[in-house]
Motif scaffolding. Structure first.
Motif, PDB file in Angstrom:
ATOM      1  N   ASN B 273       0.666  -1.179  -0.147  1.00  0.00           N
ATOM      2  CA  ASN B 273      -0.521   0.105  -0.402  1.00  0.00           C
ATOM      3  C   ASN B 273       1.025   1.103   0.203  1.00  0.00           C
ATOM      4  N   GLY B 274       1.671   1.020   0.107  1.00  0.00           N
ATOM      5  CA  GLY B 274       2.633   2.508  -0.404  1.00  0.00           C
ATOM      6  C   GLY B 274       3.828   2.793   0.915  1.00  0.00           C
ATOM      7  N   ALA B 275       4.200   1.747   2.001  1.00  0.00           N
ATOM      8  CA  ALA B 275       4.834   2.708   2.812  1.00  0.00           C
ATOM      9  C   ALA B 275       6.243   2.334   2.372  1.00  0.00           C
ATOM     10  N   THR B 276       7.121   3.039   3.132  1.00  0.00           N
ATOM     11  CA  THR B 276       8.337   2.941   2.693  1.00  0.00           C
ATOM     12  C   THR B 276       9.505   1.757   3.587  1.00  0.00           C
ATOM     13  N   ALA B 277      10.011   1.628   3.412  1.00  0.00           N
ATOM     14  CA  ALA B 277      11.016   1.322   4.299  1.00  0.00           C
ATOM     15  C   ALA B 277      12.155   1.285   5.640  1.00  0.00           C
ATOM     16  N   GLY B 278      11.817   2.659   5.255  1.00  0.00           N
ATOM     17  CA  GLY B 278      12.153   3.954   6.566  1.00  0.00           C
ATOM     18  C   GLY B 278      10.805   3.635   7.000  1.00  0.00           C
ATOM     19  N   ASP B 279       9.325   4.595   6.743  1.00  0.00           N
ATOM     20  CA  ASP B 279       8.215   4.459   7.499  1.00  0.00           C
ATOM     21  C   ASP B 279       7.948   2.817   8.558  1.00  0.00           C
ATOM     22  N   VAL B 280       8.487   2.006   8.133  1.00  0.00           N
ATOM     23  CA  VAL B 280       7.849  -0.030   8.482  1.00  0.00           C
ATOM     24  C   VAL B 280       8.612   0.697   9.372  1.00  0.00           C
ATOM     25  N   VAL B 281      10.356   0.668   9.479  1.00  0.00           N
ATOM     26  CA  VAL B 281      11.509   0.392  10.567  1.00  0.00           C
ATOM     27  C   VAL B 281      11.536   1.775  11.290  1.00  0.00           C
ATOM     28  N   GLY B 282      10.450   3.147  11.087  1.00  0.00           N
ATOM     29  CA  GLY B 282      10.441   3.831  12.342  1.00  0.00           C
ATOM     30  C   GLY B 282       9.637   3.820  12.964  1.00  0.00           C
ATOM     31  N   ALA B 283       8.393   3.341  12.688  1.00  0.00           N
ATOM     32  CA  ALA B 283       7.108   3.161  12.858  1.00  0.00           C
ATOM     33  C   ALA B 283       7.188   1.440  14.212  1.00  0.00           C
TER      34      ALA B 283
END
Lengths: 243, 616
Positions: B273-283
């Motif tokens: 759905n468009g999350a970047t790897a950075g978004d996932v790690v940050g969350a």
């Protein structure tokens, strides 16, 4: 981009897994063009490369050879972040099952790509509510996936796939785990979205569901059959909605 | 703006997941909370129970700067002539005495201080405390410690005989550092001769005065000599404390790795759905931070609560007057920082691995292709070599650098052995063909899923190695005490070592059981095949038990060198002549007991799971 330009173009696309003696050709070479408002169904036996084609079309995987263009954008020229942005704004997915995040409500699931794209919470929720209304699930917006039936979950997934500016839906056997009534309702929704100007590529084993499509393509051993190498040619097997 | 919005959305996903998987979330919170509670509560009790340099000085020379034992007994006036102008002096005496009350007798240390010396501002303040009543003022009065009162069977207000004279008991007294000792306090006679003196001289005159008195044949103790702290204990605390938090990080890391593996498809869906790897790690980091902060808060409350609850029993436990419980702001801040850092550190590798997994692979639910185990072997060997070299070089450096090298070398040894474990799992799997079915399947499954089982083995070996280090060090100290025939109470220390060993074994068991639960889920298809070919429920239970027992055994065996390494380093660091001790009983208990316990726990858990109704 002009309104008649193809939303999806696959140009001599090949996908090979592994290398050397262990190389396995999963797909191709195949070509396919999907026009705005068009619903294309892809049928074929297991292992024919249907899911691989969808993954390549949706920027989830990279072709070994050939080009993939979504809304005029050549995916090979895009960075990882740009491909992620493309998935947020241009392409939506519906899988056979496990489409929704169990920790989010139906509305939150639909709003997810918008929130990921930086849209304010209130706007995202508004658009999600509208999308859920379009699939006639407005009253169930605050329910969690566990509290929805299989058919309702797939309708939420369809709402999410078309939320915001997304124009292309890639559906991998979306009705495979549904009963016939729910399956038909999903197909009606897909058809209605395409009639409203959006496009969809549907992978299915079910000929009655494929009959909702404008075109049906058969894939076997990684290649379109009966349609020649270019599935966008008029020679493709056409199946009417009434078939 | 986009990043913030994405983080908010994904943080919601993570926190909802944490709420849905309460058991796993509580495990993470508890691990941080236990470390924090140990740091805050244990630290407070340790600080309170240990004599500070000031308290240690006060018990020997009160508020004075010198304690002098003269060559001969003398009165105040001749002694004062030895002192520079401006010096203050107080006389006191201590001798053995026999007290009688009726038919009972008690041997006591008989103390007396010049009037006013024990009061606030007096030079002897802190050497002896009046707990009840008052200090004796006249010749016919006496104050006794509680143990003396009990031995004589008398109470305050009664009378006892000392040197053939009756003395009225006017108070209850105690030596702050020896509450249980039998002592008595009598009034100091005006012209009494004594050999013991407390002197307070100006700072610049103290060294010269001490030298002069020493040259004249008198014995002198200086405050500055008594106030030195014990550096070795601080080093032990630093090395073992740092190692314990590293262990917490590894255990939390294993829990996260297992949890993220379960949620692989969910993370793929977020990526689709468009999350970047950075978004996932940050969350993932933010959600971990929330859980860790909760752990820090609970741990602080738990630690402080335990310290205050146990405070009243502390005097009876260690036989000294400990005073109010001393909570340390540095311990709380340090523990909070370490707890949060451990949790974040623990998430780094699992989060990066989850975020970097190709979306197609994540969505398929398939296992990612494991890195070649030879690469892990090379990494492990490199870490072991680097750790050994660091320690060898560090031990020749200054005290802190040496302690840091022992800690760093120990961590490198744990990571090195852990990195070798995937290769080891592969080798053992190839040798498993003659094992019984359950153990063969366990060995083969452990190797198939070695990317996940490597961190699990590392976490188990880290959990156990702290206790092995502690047991080895305690054994070395015990041997030294026995060799020097010193009467030192080591009972309380042994209790602490026992508690630490039990806690670490429990932690190791939890890690193994979590991993086994995941392995059981991932191998459900294999279980169906086994059932289809006629495997009985007992066989299925035994397979689950063998999976747990196998990982526990491997972790326990690797923990032996990993635990003995820091102990050897600390023995090398010690000023005292400590001999390296191998804690064979602890090693045997871990190598035999933990695998057995893991086997039985998984065996029974598999039984209860198989009795649940099957989903339709």
């Amino acid at each position: 981009m002009n309104s008649h330009a193809p939303i999806l173009e696959l140009e001599s696309v090949t996908r090979v897994h592994g290398a050397g003696a262990r190389a396995v050709r999963a797909l191709g070479p195949v070509s396919l063009t999907v026009a705005p408002g068009e619903l294309v169904a892809i049928m074929g036996p297991s292992g024919a490369g249907k899911s691989t084609l969808l993954a390549l079309a949706g920027a989830l995987d990279e072709p070994s050879e050939g080009r993939v263009r979504v809304a005029g954008v050549d995916l090979a020229t895009q960075s990882r972040a740009q491909l992620a942005a493309l998935r947020r704004r241009a392409v939506g997915y519906v899988f056979q099952d496990l489409n929704l995040l169990p920790g989010l409500t139906a509305a939150e699931n639909v709003a997810l790509p918008l929130e990921l794209d930086g849209l304010g919470l209130a706007r995202a929720r508004e658009e999600a509510a509208a999308a859920l209304e379009r699939v006639r699930l407005g009253t169930l917006a605050q329910r969690f996936p566990d509290e929805l039936s299989g058919g309702e979950q797939q309708r939420v997934a369809i709402a999410r796939a078309f939320v915001g500016p997304r124009k292309l839906l890639l559906a991998d056997e979306p009705t495979g785990a549904l009963d016939s009534v729910s399956g038909e309702m999903c197909m009606r929704l897909l058809r209605a979205q395409c009639d409203a100007g959006r496009s969809a590529v549907l992978v299915t084993h079910d000929a009655t569901h494929a009959a909702w499509a404008d075109r049906v393509l058969y894939l076997r051993d990684g290649r379109f059959v009966d349609a020649g190498p270019d599935a966008s040619s008029p020679a493709v097997l056409r199946a009417g909605r009434s078939a | 703006m986009r990043r913030l919005s994405a983080l908010r959305a994904l943080l919601r996903v993570e926190l909802r997941d944490a709420l849905r998987n309460r058991a796993r979330s509580w495990l993470v919170v508890s691990l941080v909370a236990l470390g924090m509670a140990a740091m805050v509560g244990g630290g407070a009790l340790f600080r309170t129970a240990r004599a500070t340099p000031h308290e240690r000085c006060a018990s020997v020379l009160g508020e004075a700067s010198l304690r002098v034992r003269t060559y001969d007994a003398t009165t105040r006036e001749p002694f004062e002539r030895l002192l520079p102008p401006g010096a203050r002096v107080a006389a006191f005496s201590e001798r053995a005495a026999l007290l009688r009350a009726g038919s009972r007798e008690a041997s006591t240390a008989l103390w007396s201080f010049e009037r006013g010396a024990l009061d606030a501002g007096g030079l002897a303040q802190g050497m002896l405390r009046v707990l009840e009543g008052r200090a004796p003022r006249d010749a016919g009065e006496i104050a006794l410690s509680r143990s003396a009162l009990e031995a004589l069977g008398v109470e305050r207000g009664a009378a006892v005989d000392l040197d053939g004279r009756s003395h009225a008991i006017v108070g209850v007294v105690a030596l702050p550092e020896q509450l249980a000792s039998s002592i008595a306090l009598v009034a100091f006679a005006p012209e009494q001769e004594t050999r013991l003196w407390l002197v307070h001289a100006p700072l610049d005159a103290q060294a010269r005065l001490a030298d002069d008195l020493h040259a004249a044949g008198h014995s002198v103790q200086r405050r500055s000599e008594l106030g030195e702290s014990d550096g070795f204990e601080q080093l032990v605390t630093f090395v073992l404390g740092g190692f314990a938090f590293f262990e917490v990080a590894l255990v939390i890391g294993a829990v996260f790795a297992v949890g993220l593996r379960r949620r692989q498809r969910e993370i793929g869906l977020v990526g689709a759905n468009g999350a970047t790897a950075g978004d996932v790690v940050g969350a993932l980091w933010l959600a971990t931070l929330v859980l860790a902060a909760l752990g820090v808060l609970l741990g602080t409350l738990l630690g402080a609560g335990c310290a205050f609850a146990l405070g009243p029993w502390l005097d009876a436990w260690n036989g000294r007057w400990n005073g109010a419980v001393e909570l340390s702001g540095a311990h709380i801040a340090g523990g909070a920082a370490l707890g949060l850092a451990s949790a974040l550190l623990a998430t780094v590798l699992p989060a990066l691995a989850a975020a970097r997994l190709p979306i197609v692979v994540a969505l398929s639910g398939r296992r990612p292709v494991a890195t070649a185990s030879r690469a892990w072997l090379a990494l492990g060997a490199a870490l072991l070599g680097a750790g050994g070299l660091w320690t060898a070089l560090g031990l020749r450096a200054g005290e802190f650098a040496a302690a840091a090298s022992v800690l760093g070398g120990s961590i490198a040894a744990v990571l090195g052995l852990g990195a070798c474990s995937p290769w080891l799992l592969g080798v053992l799997s190839r040798c498993a063909s003659r094992l019984p079915l359950a153990w063969r399947l366990a060995a083969r499954d452990a190797a198939r899923f070695r990317a996940r089982n490597g961190p699990v083995v590392t976490a188990v070996l880290a959990a156990l190695s702290v206790s092995i280090a502690l047991a080895s060090l305690a054994g070395s100290v015990d041997e030294l005490v026995a060799a020097q025939a010193r009467e030192v109470s080591v009972g309380a220390d042994r209790e602490l070592v026992g508690i630490a060993i039990a806690l670490s074994a429990f932690t190791g068991l939890i890690v193994v059981l979590i991993a086994t639960a995941l392995a059981t889920t991932e191998s459900s298809a294999d279980a169906r095949v086994l059932e289809a070919v006629g495997a009985t429920p007992v066989v299925l239970r035994t397979v689950a038990g063998a999976r747990a027992g196998y990982l526990a055994l491997l972790g326990a065996l690797l923990a032996a060198p990993a635990g003995l390494y820091p102990s050897w380093g600390l023995v090398e660091l010690a000023d005292a002549k400590l001999a390296f001790h191998t804690p064979w009983r602890v090693l045997a208990a871990f190598a035999l007991g933990l695998p057995l316990l893991a086997f039985l726990s998984a065996w029974f858990a598999a039984g209860s799971a198989s009795q649940r109704p099957r989903p339709r």
